[in-house]
Design a protein around this motif. Sequence first.
Motif, mmCIF file in Angstrom:
data_model
loop_
_atom_site.group_PDB
_atom_site.id
_atom_site.type_symbol
_atom_site.label_atom_id
_atom_site.label_comp_id
_atom_site.label_asym_id
_atom_site.label_seq_id
_atom_site.Cartn_x
_atom_site.Cartn_y
_atom_site.Cartn_z
ATOM 1 N N TYR A 84 3.907 -0.626 1.214
ATOM 2 C CA TYR A 84 3.895 -2.350 0.845
ATOM 3 C C TYR A 84 4.302 -3.154 0.366
ATOM 4 O O TYR A 84 5.267 -3.096 -0.287
ATOM 5 C CB TYR A 84 1.906 -2.339 0.160
ATOM 6 C CG TYR A 84 1.130 -1.594 0.916
ATOM 7 C CD1 TYR A 84 0.215 -1.865 1.274
ATOM 8 C CD2 TYR A 84 1.065 -0.099 1.018
ATOM 9 C CE1 TYR A 84 -0.708 -1.413 1.939
ATOM 10 C CE2 TYR A 84 -0.246 0.346 1.603
ATOM 11 C CZ TYR A 84 -1.269 -0.481 1.870
ATOM 12 O OH TYR A 84 -2.101 0.212 2.268
ATOM 13 N N THR A 117 0.172 -6.923 -1.399
ATOM 14 C CA THR A 117 -1.630 -6.479 -1.794
ATOM 15 C C THR A 117 -2.133 -8.103 -1.889
ATOM 16 O O THR A 117 -1.700 -8.538 -2.334
ATOM 17 C CB THR A 117 -1.888 -5.484 -1.802
ATOM 18 O OG1 THR A 117 -2.194 -5.612 -3.724
ATOM 19 C CG2 THR A 117 -1.318 -4.221 -1.709
ATOM 20 N N GLN A 118 -3.154 -7.719 -1.705
ATOM 21 C CA GLN A 118 -4.269 -9.088 -1.566
ATOM 22 C C GLN A 118 -4.461 -9.026 -2.778
ATOM 23 O O GLN A 118 -4.586 -10.398 -3.247
ATOM 24 C CB GLN A 118 -5.585 -8.784 -0.620
ATOM 25 C CG GLN A 118 -5.427 -8.739 0.798
ATOM 26 C CD GLN A 118 -6.315 -8.073 1.352
ATOM 27 O OE1 GLN A 118 -6.412 -7.546 2.034
ATOM 28 N NE2 GLN A 118 -7.914 -8.202 0.701
ATOM 29 N N GLU A 121 -9.798 -3.727 8.652
ATOM 30 C CA GLU A 121 -8.744 -4.222 8.438
ATOM 31 C C GLU A 121 -8.698 -5.492 9.837
ATOM 32 O O GLU A 121 -8.989 -4.924 11.112
ATOM 33 C CB GLU A 121 -7.537 -3.521 8.475
ATOM 34 C CG GLU A 121 -6.567 -4.187 8.748
ATOM 35 C CD GLU A 121 -5.879 -3.215 8.824
ATOM 36 O OE1 GLU A 121 -3.718 -3.750 9.143
ATOM 37 O OE2 GLU A 121 -5.566 -2.183 8.578
ATOM 38 N N THR A 165 -2.860 -8.674 3.338
ATOM 39 C CA THR A 165 -1.843 -7.783 2.616
ATOM 40 C C THR A 165 -0.619 -7.233 3.338
ATOM 41 O O THR A 165 -0.623 -7.469 4.634
ATOM 42 C CB THR A 165 -2.549 -6.523 2.111
ATOM 43 O OG1 THR A 165 -3.348 -6.141 1.208
ATOM 44 C CG2 THR A 165 -1.410 -4.955 2.379
#
Length: 222
Positions: free
Chosen positions: A37, A40-41, A67, A93
């Motif tokens: 990652y 992320t959100q 998703e 994300t």
Amino acid sequence: MKTAEDVRGFVIPARLTHPLDRYLNLSTRRCYRRGSYVFTQADPPENVYYLRKGRIKLSVLREDGSEKTFFIIGENCTFGEAAVFDSKPFVATAVALEDSEVYAFSKGLLLQLMRSDLELSCALIASLSCKVGHLASQVESLTFLDVKERLVRAIAVLSSQASHQSGRKRAEVHVTHQELAYMIGASRVAVSRALEELAREGKLALRNRRIIIHDQHALYTG
């Protein structure tokens, strides 16, 4: 159906150069392994990111595990540009689809650079405009097209990028049925059925988890 030239999709195509190349020494270089990652959100928008090598997927994840993929970022492109203008957490994300080299520019630094570099400012605005256009196209597809038509659009965009990179008319798309499902907002089962139907019609071939397109125009005929 539309022709390949009319299709807007999920891929932000790679660029040869970018104004940020001049300022790499002011940024933080980060390397991400496939599946890692970038943000992320839930993360605060502290940086704007510049992808030099690899591919990055931007998607929205829900608590139930579903998703929706918005974009696949090509090399020498930026992502997370909204951080310059907004203090809210990222709305998507970012995940590395392959080993990737990313440069992080702090929000404050990028604002300073934009004040003195018109070319850079225009490049960032153009990137945001491109993403808005892509999102509008996705809304249109979800509203007016069935699964098969949405799938053709997605494959057309992915194959166009693949053939451009290889310099050949024939294109091979390396993407799973689940990843396609995330892109077009459908179930994996529905995507698999539509792919099999397209293969029976001779519009593509399915071999060893690859989608092979010999002629993009054939996707839109019949």
